[in-house]
Scaffold this motif. Sequence first.
Motif, PDB file in Angstrom:
ATOM      1  N   SER A   1      -7.406 -10.529  -5.108  1.00 26.12           N
ATOM      2  CA  SER A   1      -7.597 -10.676  -6.553  1.00 26.12           C
ATOM      3  C   SER A   1      -7.499 -12.134  -6.979  1.00 26.12           C
ATOM      4  O   SER A   1      -8.340 -12.630  -7.743  1.00 26.12           O
TER       5      SER A   1
ATOM      6  N   GLY B   1      -8.560  -2.323   3.026  1.00 21.82           N
ATOM      7  CA  GLY B   1      -7.171  -2.695   2.823  1.00 21.82           C
ATOM      8  C   GLY B   1      -6.593  -3.618   3.883  1.00 21.82           C
ATOM      9  O   GLY B   1      -5.391  -3.600   4.122  1.00 21.82           O
TER      10      GLY B   1
ATOM     11  N   MET C   1     -11.205   1.291  -4.163  1.00 24.66           N
ATOM     12  CA  MET C   1      -9.846   1.815  -4.157  1.00 24.66           C
ATOM     13  C   MET C   1      -9.718   3.228  -4.731  1.00 24.66           C
ATOM     14  O   MET C   1      -8.769   3.939  -4.409  1.00 24.66           O
TER      15      MET C   1
ATOM     16  N   VAL D   1      -5.179  -4.768 -10.397  1.00 24.88           N
ATOM     17  CA  VAL D   1      -6.144  -5.696  -9.799  1.00 24.88           C
ATOM     18  C   VAL D   1      -6.572  -6.767 -10.794  1.00 24.88           C
ATOM     19  O   VAL D   1      -7.067  -7.823 -10.395  1.00 24.88           O
TER      20      VAL D   1
ATOM     21  N   SER E   1     -13.815  -3.485  -7.152  1.00 25.87           N
ATOM     22  CA  SER E   1     -12.436  -3.164  -6.772  1.00 25.87           C
ATOM     23  C   SER E   1     -12.151  -1.682  -6.955  1.00 25.87           C
ATOM     24  O   SER E   1     -11.586  -1.029  -6.068  1.00 25.87           O
TER      25      SER E   1
ATOM     26  N   LEU F   1     -16.515  -6.416  -2.386  1.00 27.42           N
ATOM     27  CA  LEU F   1     -15.231  -6.001  -2.953  1.00 27.42           C
ATOM     28  C   LEU F   1     -14.923  -4.544  -2.642  1.00 27.42           C
ATOM     29  O   LEU F   1     -13.789  -4.208  -2.291  1.00 27.42           O
TER      30      LEU F   1
ATOM     31  N   SER G   1       0.829  -1.204   0.000  1.00 25.85           N
ATOM     32  CA  SER G   1       0.000   0.000   0.000  1.00 25.85           C
ATOM     33  C   SER G   1       0.864   1.255   0.000  1.00 25.85           C
ATOM     34  O   SER G   1       0.516   2.252  -0.606  1.00 25.85           O
TER      35      SER G   1
ATOM     36  N   CYS H   1      -3.878  -7.004  -1.487  1.00 24.79           N
ATOM     37  CA  CYS H   1      -4.589  -6.782  -2.746  1.00 24.79           C
ATOM     38  C   CYS H   1      -4.477  -7.982  -3.688  1.00 24.79           C
ATOM     39  O   CYS H   1      -5.467  -8.437  -4.252  1.00 24.79           O
TER      40      CYS H   1
ATOM     41  N   ARG I   1     -11.642  -3.682  -0.450  1.00 23.72           N
ATOM     42  CA  ARG I   1     -10.615  -2.833  -1.062  1.00 23.72           C
ATOM     43  C   ARG I   1     -10.447  -1.532  -0.291  1.00 23.72           C
ATOM     44  O   ARG I   1      -9.325  -1.055  -0.105  1.00 23.72           O
TER      45      ARG I   1
END
Length: 165
Positions: free
Chosen positions: A96, A88, A117, A41, A113, A81, A10, A92, A85
Motif C-alpha cells: 500500500s 499475499g 483480497m 488498504v 486491492s 494489484l 494475515s 499488505c 493481494r
Amino acid sequence: MGSRVSPWSSRCCSSIYLAAGAIFPLPLAFAVNTAGLAVCVSLPFLLGRRMGVDVQGALLRRWPQLARLEELERESAFRLLALVRAMGLLPCDAVSLWFGASGMRYGPYLAGSLAGMLPMMLAETALGAAVQEAGSWQFWTAAGCGAVLAVLSLLLGYRMWKREG
C-alpha cells in the motif's frame, strides 16, 4: 533477516473475518469486513502518497521484491494489484505504501486491492458464520473454498516466481 514477512498480519485479519462472521448476520459481516478491508488498504496508501518517493527507498531496502512491482505496474496496475493481494507474498502495508508513493490513482488501486483480497475474506467470513455448526455443509463449503483459494494463490505465486526464473 531483512525481508522476512511476518505471518501475524494475515492471521490477525483472518481472525477478524472469522469473528465478524460469527458475530454478525452474514450479509452484515460481509459489509463490515469489506469496509474494514477498504480502510486497511487505504490508510497506508494515503500515507505513502503523502510521504512520496522517499518512502520507496526505505521500502526497497527492507523488501527488494518491491522493485519488480514498478515494472509490472506499467502492464496492468489493476491485474498486478489483484495478483499481489491474492498471493499475499508481500506485506499488505508495504504494498500500500509503495503504490501510494508511486503516484498510482486511488480508484484503480482500491479496485485491484479489493479484487485480490475479497475472495479469501468472503470465504473466511462465511467460515466464521458456520463455525458453530462445524460439521455442516456450509462449514465444509466455506473451508473448501478457503483451501482452494489458498492453493491457487500458492500456485500463482510459484508460476510467477518460475517465470522470473
